[in-house]
Design an enzyme around this catalytic site. Structure first.
Site, PDB file in Angstrom:
ATOM      1  N   ARG A 266      43.932  45.548  46.394  1.00 55.85           N
ATOM      2  CA  ARG A 266      43.698  45.836  45.086  1.00 55.85           C
ATOM      3  C   ARG A 266      45.425  46.915  45.077  1.00 55.85           C
ATOM      4  NH1 ARG A 266      39.068  48.507  42.200  1.00 55.85           N
ATOM      5  NH2 ARG A 266      39.140  49.357  44.571  1.00 55.85           N
TER       6      ARG A 266
ATOM      7  N   ASN B 159      37.866  44.404  41.839  1.00 54.86           N
ATOM      8  CA  ASN B 159      36.617  43.872  42.760  1.00 54.86           C
ATOM      9  C   ASN B 159      35.249  43.047  41.957  1.00 54.86           C
ATOM     10  OD1 ASN B 159      38.183  44.695  45.352  1.00 54.86           O
ATOM     11  ND2 ASN B 159      37.123  46.944  45.319  1.00 54.86           N
TER      12      ASN B 159
END
Length: 102
Positions: A27, A45
């Protein structure tokens, strides 16, 4: 008229990345890559172990970002990438952010 043309050139896509993509810096690297490309949107996520990414930009920017998503970071193993165009009008996001897990 130029403003309308500029707005029309912005596309939105929703991508789902599956594999070993959580707990490997995916990320954060995604945020850096998107910002470097001038893309807006977000990454987060999912509780199923995947990473979801919503990107907004020109077709060229999005193609480059999606190519990056196929590989991600060296510690990630991307098993699959699913990318869908968002056809309904999507409000333009101001920058690219990391969102909480859902």
């Amino acid at each position: 008229m130029r403003t309308e043309q500029h707005v029309e050139s912005v596309e939105s896509r929703l991508a789902r990345v599956r594999g070993i993509v959580q707990g490997v810096g995916f990320r954060e690297a995604c945020v850096c890559q998107a910002r470097a490309l001038g893309i807006t949107g977000w990454v987060r996520n999912r509780t199923d172990g995947s990473v979801e990414v919503m990107v907004q930009g020109s077709p060229e920017q999005l193609a480059e970002m999606c190519a990056w998503l196929r590989n991600g970071v060296p510690s990630a193993v991307v098993d699959s990438l699913e990318v869908n165009s968002l056809r309904s009008p999507v409000e333009r996001v101001g920058q690219f952010d990391r969102l909480p897990t859902v």
